[in-house]
Enzyme design. Structure first.
Site, PDB file in Angstrom:
ATOM      1  CB  THR A 107      -0.931   0.101   1.355  1.00 39.87           C
ATOM      2  OG1 THR A 107      -1.375  -1.178   1.278  1.00 39.87           O
ATOM      3  CG2 THR A 107      -2.224   1.267   1.379  1.00 39.87           C
ATOM      4  CB  THR A 183       1.062  -3.889   6.293  1.00 41.73           C
ATOM      5  OG1 THR A 183       0.154  -3.943   6.064  1.00 41.73           O
ATOM      6  CG2 THR A 183       1.698  -2.343   6.857  1.00 41.73           C
ATOM      7  CG  ASP A 184      -1.954  -7.814   4.263  1.00 36.72           C
ATOM      8  OD1 ASP A 184      -1.396  -6.825   4.625  1.00 36.72           O
ATOM      9  OD2 ASP A 184      -2.280  -8.079   2.959  1.00 36.72           O
ATOM     10  CE  LYS A 262      -1.118  -5.795   8.544  1.00 35.79           C
ATOM     11  NZ  LYS A 262      -2.150  -5.236   7.522  1.00 35.79           N
TER      12      LYS A 262
HETATM   13  N1  ASP Z   1      -2.141  -6.452   1.161  1.00 34.58           N
HETATM   14  C1  ASP Z   1      -1.421  -5.377   1.148  1.00 34.58           C
HETATM   15  C2  ASP Z   1      -0.070  -6.156   0.959  1.00 34.58           C
HETATM   16  O1  ASP Z   1       0.979  -6.565   2.330  1.00 34.58           O
HETATM   17  C3  ASP Z   1      -1.734  -4.507   2.528  1.00 34.58           C
HETATM   18  C4  ASP Z   1      -0.542  -3.245   3.119  1.00 34.58           C
HETATM   19  O2  ASP Z   1       0.487  -2.579   2.181  1.00 34.58           O
HETATM   20  O3  ASP Z   1      -0.441  -3.041   4.006  1.00 34.58           O
HETATM   21  O4  ASP Z   1       0.905  -5.959   1.008  1.00 34.58           O
END
Ligand code: ASP
Length: 461
Positions: A107, A183-184, A262
């Site tokens: 993201t 983040t995932d 996370k």
């Molecule tokens: N689905 C995304 C990822 O992990 C979520 C994010 O970037 O926060 O790539």
């Protein structure tokens, strides 16, 4: 007039727009059996279904309204959105530290391309400077897009290239590295990079965002500014994760790569240090240490990159009534390592014992971690724990299941010798196992204290 080729609206959604003579960028009120919605009609993704009309609400959120349920659409005007980020030349100042930003996607690297509906990366230094000019006050920034993937698509190929690029940048003399990442699975990558990049002389700071930069509540800019600050000026030469601290945007926390996880699917303050306290806090005024047992920045360039990785390793998340055929299937499919996330102090049920014994007899390396995340595997407390150890399962202290998983991949990539693997697994490289948890670590700087204070303030009002 609806431009179908531009909008991507076809089928029932396309006809409903035709019926009410509206199209993309129409500012509308939609009446539907599901409710009344006001917003801007956005282009539809080329790959999306043809049953929904996508609206951007005033709150910044996008919703899909089922075309079937729509009874009326009234247009109040048109507002074409321009999402091109202004590119400005990133200024160079010889007195400032040099930081390299390696992008992998997620993201933080995204803005919505409303033409295709896809989330696309915006990562040139010019684009970053155009949207976050504060970065130029901190450092000279060079950016490189290694990947443009959401983080569920990260894997050994990406980990290895990332580790190698970090090694090359360090040897080329950069003062700090920032890695943009979804983040995932950021905690998986933070852990494997901690093992692959040994003894780094500069900070390696991973950063992401929970909300993309086109949303009013985005955490992208604050996380990025703080991460760049930690990489450029910080003294902590480790793999760190820099993310939103409390629920307000006061500061970010720097988490050690092997102890971070996370913990919330949507909160911005989602990352927490587990079983310990974070290493430091960072805000635009500076970096404040919360502990002093970290590796310091050095001038030398002596970094060792070890990208060993065995893919045939898995995590087995135990649940009551798990059947032995699951374990048999893992073994029969050629897996060389299993990390069990057991219940309580590290338990599985007796019906699995035979399959576990068969696995260890066949040379599969099995390590026990706990589903509770906080606390230690303790297999001497109950008889069942001792029995499980007798089957050849090795307790992995307070290593987080995902960390034990990537460490076992790394260890088995180097050797198949049972004692050597055990030695690698149980010798901490960067606090993936610790002697004890801090007595107050469960609360302090986990986001709890500021929230508790805010709660107390609100009830005293
Ligand atoms: N689905 C995304 C990822 O992990 C979520 C994010 O970037 O926060 O790539």
């Amino acid at each position: 007039m609806v431009e179908k080729s531009m909008t991507g609206y076809r089928g029932i959604a396309g006809s409903i727009l035709d019926t009410f003579r509206v199209g993309i960028w129409s500012d509308v009120v939609i009446e539907s059996s599901k409710g009344r919605f006001s917003g801007l009609i956005l282009p539809r993704s080329e790959t999306a279904d043809d049953k929904h009309v996508v609206l951007k609400l005033a709150s910044g959120y996008n919703i899909g309204v089922a075309a079937e349920a729509i009874t009326k659409i009234t247009e109040h005007g048109r507002r074409e959105a321009h999402y091109k980020i202004p590119e400005k030349q990133f200024p160079v100042d010889d007195r400032k530290p040099n930081v390299t930003l390696l992008g992998t996607g997620g993201t933080i690297a995204s803005r919505l391309d409303y033409r295709t509906g896809a989330v696309i990366p915006a990562f040139s230094p010019g684009e970053l400077y155009g949207s976050v000019p504060e970065l130029a006050d901190i450092c000279n920034l060079r950016t490189e897009k290694l990947y443009g993937v959401f983080s569920e698509n990260m894997g050994p190929e990406q980990y290895i290239r990332l580790a190698e690029r970090v090694g090359e940048e360090i040897r080329a003399g950069v003062d700090g590295i920032v890695i943009g990442h979804g983040t995932d699975t950021m905690h998986h990558t933070a852990a494997i990079l901690t093992f692959m990049i040994q003894n780094p002389p500069v900070p390696i700071v991973m950063v992401g965002s929970q909300r993309s930069s086109d949303r009013p509540s985005s955490d992208a800019a604050i996380n990025l500014i703080n991460a760049v600050k930690a990489a450029a000026e910080g003294d902590i030469a480790e793999v760190l994760v820099c993310m939103f601290g409390p629920t307000s945007d006061e500061y970010c926390l720097l988490h050690r790569g092997t102890r971070v996880r996370k913990m919330h699917s949507s909160y911005r303050s989602t990352f927490r240090t587990i079983g310990d306290i974070p290493v430091a806090m960072v805000d635009p005024d500076g970096i404040r240490d919360l502990r002093d047992d970290y590796r310091r920045r050095r001038d030398d360039r002596d970094v060792t990159i070890n990208t060993a990785f065995e893919e045939k390793v898995t995590i087995l998340y135990y649940y009551p009534n798990m059947q032995p055929d699951i374990v048999d299937a893992i073994v029969d499919n050629g897996y060389r390592g299993i990390v069990i996330a057991g219940t309580g102090l590290g338990h599985i049920n007796k019906p699995l014992y035979g399959a576990i014994k068969r696995a260890t007899d066949k040379g599969v390396h099995i390590y026990m971690t706990v589903q509770t995340l906080w606390g230690y595997v303790q297999m001497y407390v109950y008889e069942t724990g001792r029995e499980i150890m007798e089957l050849g399962v090795v307790p992995a202290a307070n290593m987080l299941p995902e960390v034990a998983y990537v460490k076992l991949c790394w260890a088995l990539g180097q050797t198949g010798d049972r004692d050597e693997v055990r030695h690698i697994m149980l010798t901490p490289i960067s606090d993936e196992t610790t002697d004890r948890e801090p007595y107050n670590g469960y609360l302090i700087f986990q986001g709890a204290i500021p929230e508790v204070q805010e709660f107390l303030r609100s009830i005293k009002r």
